[in-house]
Structure formats: C-alpha cells, structure tokens
Design a protein around this motif. Structure first.
Motif, short mmCIF file in Angstrom:
data_model
loop_
_atom_site.label_atom_id
_atom_site.label_comp_id
_atom_site.label_asym_id
_atom_site.label_seq_id
_atom_site.Cartn_x
_atom_site.Cartn_y
_atom_site.Cartn_z
N PRO A 54 0.82 -1.38 -0.08
CA PRO A 54 -0.07 0.12 -0.03
C PRO A 54 0.94 1.38 -0.13
CG PRO A 54 -0.03 -1.10 2.00
CD PRO A 54 0.90 -2.05 1.29
N ASN A 55 0.66 2.27 -0.85
CA ASN A 55 1.33 3.63 -0.95
C ASN A 55 0.58 4.75 -0.58
OD1 ASN A 55 3.28 2.23 -3.46
ND2 ASN A 55 3.70 2.01 -1.57
N GLY A 56 0.98 6.06 -0.36
CA GLY A 56 0.28 7.11 -0.51
C GLY A 56 -1.05 7.19 0.36
N PHE A 57 -1.31 6.49 1.40
CA PHE A 57 -2.51 6.35 2.25
C PHE A 57 -2.61 7.55 2.79
CE2 PHE A 57 -4.78 3.52 5.63
CZ PHE A 57 -5.85 3.88 5.20
N ILE A 58 -3.78 8.41 2.60
CA ILE A 58 -4.14 9.72 3.14
C ILE A 58 -5.39 10.12 3.13
CG2 ILE A 58 -3.59 10.87 1.08
CD1 ILE A 58 -2.03 12.79 3.22
N HIS A 59 -5.79 10.74 4.34
CA HIS A 59 -7.32 11.25 4.10
C HIS A 59 -7.10 12.74 3.79
CE1 HIS A 59 -11.19 12.89 5.33
NE2 HIS A 59 -11.68 11.61 5.22
N PHE A 60 -7.48 13.06 2.49
CA PHE A 60 -7.40 14.35 2.18
C PHE A 60 -8.72 14.72 1.53
CE2 PHE A 60 -6.53 16.69 -1.89
CZ PHE A 60 -5.92 18.05 -1.22
N LYS A 113 -11.87 12.69 1.55
CA LYS A 113 -11.92 11.24 1.32
C LYS A 113 -10.48 10.40 1.71
CE LYS A 113 -12.07 11.83 -3.68
NZ LYS A 113 -12.60 11.55 -4.85
N TRP A 114 -10.54 9.30 1.61
CA TRP A 114 -9.48 8.51 1.69
C TRP A 114 -8.92 8.29 0.23
CZ3 TRP A 114 -7.24 7.37 6.28
CH2 TRP A 114 -8.14 7.57 7.44
N HIS A 115 -7.59 8.41 0.24
CA HIS A 115 -6.74 8.16 -0.94
C HIS A 115 -5.95 6.88 -0.71
CE1 HIS A 115 -7.96 11.84 -3.50
NE2 HIS A 115 -8.19 12.19 -2.28
N LEU A 116 -5.78 5.90 -1.48
CA LEU A 116 -5.15 4.96 -1.45
C LEU A 116 -4.52 4.30 -2.77
CD1 LEU A 116 -3.73 2.47 0.75
CD2 LEU A 116 -5.91 1.49 0.60
N PHE A 117 -3.23 4.00 -2.64
CA PHE A 117 -2.54 3.53 -3.98
C PHE A 117 -1.96 2.23 -3.45
CE2 PHE A 117 -2.62 8.22 -3.54
CZ PHE A 117 -2.70 8.65 -4.93
N TYR A 118 -1.82 1.53 -4.63
CA TYR A 118 -0.80 0.35 -4.20
C TYR A 118 0.20 0.09 -5.54
CZ TYR A 118 -4.45 -1.92 -7.16
OH TYR A 118 -5.34 -2.47 -8.05
N GLN A 119 1.25 -0.60 -4.84
CA GLN A 119 2.30 -1.00 -5.89
C GLN A 119 1.51 -1.95 -6.79
OE1 GLN A 119 6.28 -0.65 -6.08
NE2 GLN A 119 5.02 1.07 -5.66
N TRP A 120 1.88 -1.80 -8.25
CA TRP A 120 1.03 -2.47 -9.27
C TRP A 120 1.95 -2.85 -10.26
CZ3 TRP A 120 -2.62 -0.36 -13.23
CH2 TRP A 120 -3.11 -1.52 -13.89
N PHE A 121 1.93 -4.15 -10.70
CA PHE A 121 2.39 -4.41 -12.28
C PHE A 121 1.38 -4.98 -12.92
CE2 PHE A 121 4.36 -7.46 -15.05
CZ PHE A 121 4.91 -6.59 -15.91
N PRO A 122 0.85 -4.33 -14.03
CA PRO A 122 -0.53 -4.64 -14.64
C PRO A 122 -0.44 -5.83 -15.38
CG PRO A 122 0.39 -2.52 -15.19
CD PRO A 122 1.34 -3.15 -14.35
N MET A 123 0.83 -6.20 -16.01
CA MET A 123 0.65 -6.96 -17.02
C MET A 123 0.80 -8.59 -16.80
SD MET A 123 2.92 -4.62 -19.52
CE MET A 123 3.48 -5.63 -20.74
N GLY A 124 1.03 -8.86 -15.55
CA GLY A 124 1.11 -10.46 -14.99
C GLY A 124 1.32 -10.30 -13.63
N TYR A 158 8.45 2.94 -7.24
CA TYR A 158 8.52 2.13 -6.19
C TYR A 158 7.51 2.94 -4.84
CZ TYR A 158 11.46 -1.49 -7.67
OH TYR A 158 12.02 -2.77 -8.22
N SER A 159 7.76 2.39 -3.93
CA SER A 159 6.77 2.68 -2.56
C SER A 159 7.14 4.03 -2.09
CB SER A 159 6.86 1.62 -1.47
OG SER A 159 6.14 0.39 -1.89
N GLY A 160 6.14 4.63 -1.51
CA GLY A 160 6.08 5.96 -0.91
C GLY A 160 4.73 6.60 -0.41
#
Ligand code: FRU
Length: 493
Positions: free
Chosen positions: A49-55, A58-69, A107-109
């Motif tokens: 999980p990345n960039g988790f914040i209430h702003f 609303k809550w914003h949440l991102f995650y590390q993602w490799f879309p292609m497989g 990468y994560s942040g």
C-alpha cells in the motif's frame, strides 16, 4: 476526478495491444479466488500500500502494481478512493514510471499535504544497461485529473555515502513547519537501518541521520518504515529482511514489526524502546502503511502477501490483495490492531447466533460463499483445548483450523489441509502465545481467499491467504471437554 475506462487504463500503461489486457482480464475474471470485499488488482500483481492519506474529505490509497502479469515487473501505482474505508472507488492508474528518474519502477512511498494539495514522495527506481540500480526519491503533486506532476530532478538523487542501492520507501510527516521523511536503507556493511531527512519546503531535503532504535545487526534491509505517534508514544513500524526463525517468531520469509518508544528525541533521532515485536502472527502480512483519520485514529493497511513467493492465483493472471483497514492502538505496551468500525457496513444479515456448551464436535453447514464475519468467545476455565474449523468440506476432511490450547496458552492456525497448498517450505502452522487464557475472543473475517483473525480485541492477529476448493465452506467447533461458547456470524456483502 476522471473516470478511467478499462481500455484507457491499459493504454496508458504500455503500447501492448489492448487484446493482451482484454485476454488477461478475462482470465482474471474467471478466477474462483477473487475477493469480495478486499482491495485487489484488476490484473497482474499488487504489493505494498502506498500514499495512504485522508485528504479533502476522502481516503486516497494507492498500491504497487504491475498490470501485465503476476510478477514483480515494472511497478506503477494504482489509485482507489473511499469516504468510509469500506467502499472503494477505482481511480485508475495513479503514477506511471514514465521519466528517466523512475524508468524501472515507481516504487513505494507516501502521501502528505502541502499548500492544501495532495503530494507524494516515492522512490523512482532506475537501472543501467549493466543493471546497476539508482534509487531516486521523487516528490510529486496530484493534479485535478488525478495524475501527478513530478518535481524533477528528484528531491534526493542517488545514494548518500555509506549506503547501498537498497535505499527507498520514503514516509513523510510534518512537525510544525518542518517536513520529515524516513526511508528504509542498507548500510555498505549490508545491515539494515532507517534514515531520516528533513526539509522546510518538502522539495529540498537534508539528511539528518539514522534513527537510533538500538537493534544492532537486525537484518540486511529494512523496507517500508513508518514513524508515528499513538497516545503520546512513538512507534516505528518496518519490514526487516534477513531475520532468522526464533521459536514461534519470524517464520515467514520476511517480517513486519515495530518498536515503541516512550521518549523520542527528534534532534538525536533516539527512540528508546523495549525491543522488536512482530505485528502479525499469520502467514501473509508485509509492507504496512498507516494514515491518520480526521477523528485521530491511526489506520493501518498492509500487503496480504510476501515477496519471493509463488501464490496459487499466479496461474490465473493476478496475485495478492490488501488487508482490511485496521485501527491501531496501544495496550500494555504493545500495539493492538482492530478492524475499523466502519466495516460493520459490510454486514448484510446475521446467519448464526448460537450460545451453548460444547463437548465433542458441533458443525454448522454454511450456504453461500466464503464471505463472512465471525465473532466467537470461549470460556476456557475448564482448561480444555478447542479447535475451530473453517472452510471445512461436507466430508470433514479439509479445513483451516484454529486451535486454542489453554495448557500451552497458544493459539495455532494450520492451513495444511486447506485447499490449494502453497508456501509449504515455510511451514503450514503458525502460533501465538498469550499471557492469559481463561477466556478468548476471536473476531474473524473470511473472504474467498483470505482470513484475518483478531484475537482478544486486537491483542494479536493472524493474517493469511487461503485457497479453499469448491464446497469447502462449513464451520465446526470441537472440544474434548465442556466449553461454553458464544458464536455469531454475519454474511458480508
Ligand atoms: C516492499 C518493496 C519496497 C519497494 C517495493 C517495490 O515489498 O520491496 O521496498 O519499494 O516493494 O515494489
């Protein structure tokens, strides 16, 4: 915010033909292990999980993602938002690795607010032709359409003296007018540590030094550090790599845990503490990140998976999910984790409410899918062990079991007879020892392919992926001696 269609989302990633993703998405959609109420990738691999914040409401949440497989390929950030931590809206790709400073992965942040705008700081991973790695720490600002404007060149370029290329995962916080960032690092002698930077404008950063938590030789790399305050105490949460198994501890390939300091000195970065404690006793839990809610709660989510391991859904084109959001607290000098209260919104009906005395085995045949919440309290004053079986088939041969043994004061989970086996090289059972065991309460969330167990109102947790076969969904309780119990089950939407 812009609504992304599936086609647009995929087009932005790469010039791969759209058919590639349509075929991949069809394969994923056919998977029997898709979760009902956990955050999971549409295709490919999710990790931290990345960039988790209430702003801004609303809550914003991102995650590390490799879309292609389902492999650790070129990492993007995927973006979801929520007003209640329960219902998540898709916002499409958050961050693309599209510059010379993050060409081999965003990468994560973490997220932070500056001048009323949502900012992130993350690690841009770069590889040379010779595959030498350069990590850059990049600050970016979210635009109205949800994309990010990156401030380049990076805020922190390359590696400071004394550290290797394992230098990443900035977590930003602010004290009065100063921004701080803590990063996971490896010293040139190949020991893990966390370093702190400071900045007046969140753009130009100065290395302040290493956090001193008095844990010498504690693994070879610390990933995803997170430093925050709860009830006047300072907590450092991190994921050290390279710890050896020790009794019931450190059984997974990598760990996540914390130290708590009574007296943290920002000037000296000295965090006195009583040692490292593992945060979760289950099989699949890593790379936590926390954020503060508007009402002051410290909310945690984690990757419900581990690096360098194969998972059964790999062959179905996707891998991993995030844990449920949990509220952190401190009790008796230890971190506790409880499912956030908002999760009650998931309940659709109460399907079981039973109070009674157990001797022998009681089975509850379940209709419907593995998507429920369970609360069980046991009076163990007779000192008899109790086993709770979940995901049991009609022949009672396959199951996920939880054994509560008052004689050893241990709770042991066992997934050796549960569905598709995986990760067996790290063992198939995990245990947690409690100080007291006259009464035990279990609060359990079962989804199609995961189980999260909260023991004694958050005193301990077991977080695990499971891949039960079709028909493995019954519940039973067993005890050789009389045990009083109270069982409640809610179906979850
Ligand atoms: C942790 C981690 C981080 C890194 C990210 C890359 O799982 O290795 O240290 O930033 O994953 O995806």
């Amino acid at each position: 915010m812009k609504e992304w269609t599936r086609a647009e989302r995929y087009k932005k990633i790469t010039d791969h033909p759209e058919e590639y993703f349509v075929a991949l998405a069809e394969k994923v959609d056919a998977s029997a292990f898709r979760q009902h109420y956990h955050i999971q990738p549409h295709t490919g691999l999710l990790n931290d999980p990345n960039g988790f914040i209430h702003f801004d409401g609303k809550w914003h949440l991102f995650y590390q993602w490799f879309p292609m497989g389902p492999v650790h390929g070129l990492k993007h950030w995927y973006h979801v938002t929520s007003t209640d931590l329960v219902h998540w809206q898709d916002e499409g790709i958050g961050l693309l690795p599209d510059t010379a400073y993050d060409s081999h992965g965003a990468y994560s942040g973490s997220g932070f607010v500056k001048d009323g705008q949502l900012h992130i700081m993350y690690t841009g991973n770069v590889r040379s032709k010779e595959w030498e790695r350069t990590p850059n720490q990049i600050v970016a600002r979210m635009q109205a359409d949800g994309s990010f404007e990156k401030f380049l060149p990076p805020a922190i370029q390359g590696i400071p003296e004394g550290y290797t290329d394992h230098f990443r995962d900035p977590k930003v916080w602010k004290v009065e007018d100063t921004y701080y960032a803590i990063l996971g690092a490896q010293r040139t002698d190949e020991t893990g540590t966390a370093v702190v930077y400071e900045s007046a404008d969140a753009l130009s950063w100065k290395l302040k030094g290493e956090l001193d938590i008095q844990l010498p030789d504690f693994g070879y790399m610390w990933e995803c550090p997170d430093l925050f305050e709860i009830d006047g105490q300072m907590v450092l949460l991190f994921s050290p790599q390279g710890l050896e198994p020790e009794g019931d501890h450190y059984q997974n390939i990598f760990q996540t845990g914390y130290v708590i300091g009574k007296d943290f000195q920002l000037d000296s970065l000295d965090l006195e503490n009583d040692g490292f404690h593992e945060l979760d006793a289950g099989f699949d839990f890593y790379a936590t990140q926390t954020a503060e809610s508007p009402d002051g709660r410290r909310i945690l989510t984690a990757w419900m998976g581990l690096p360098e391991m194969a998972y059964p859904t790999d062959r179905e084109g996707w891998a991993h999910c995030l844990t449920l959001p949990r509220e952190l607290g401190i009790r008796n000098g230890r971190l506790i984790q409880r499912p956030v209260r908002e999760l009650e919104e998931l309940r659709t009906s109460k399907s079981i409410a039973e109070e009674g005395t157990l001797k022998g085995k009681i089975a509850f045949e379940r209709e419907g899918r593995n998507s429920y919440e369970m609360k069980l309290t046991l009076d163990l004053s007779e000192q008899a062990p109790v086993t709770v079986n979940l995901c049991e088939d009609d022949d009672q041969e396959n199951r996920f079991s939880i054994t509560i043994d008052p004689t050893t004061k241990k709770i042991t989970i066992d997934r050796s007879a549960c569905g598709i086996p995986f990760g067996e090289e790290y063992g198939t059972a995990r245990s947690l020892r409690l100080e007291e065991m006259d009464q035990v309460s279990l609060h359990i969330f079962v989804d199609t392919s995961s189980i999260e167990i909260f023991v004694n109102d958050g005193e301990g947790t077991f977080t695990s992926r499971i891949f039960p076969n079709e028909g493995e969904k019954n519940i039973s309780l067993e005890s050789p001696e009389k045990t009083t119990f109270n069982l409640e089950i809610w179906e979850l939407g």
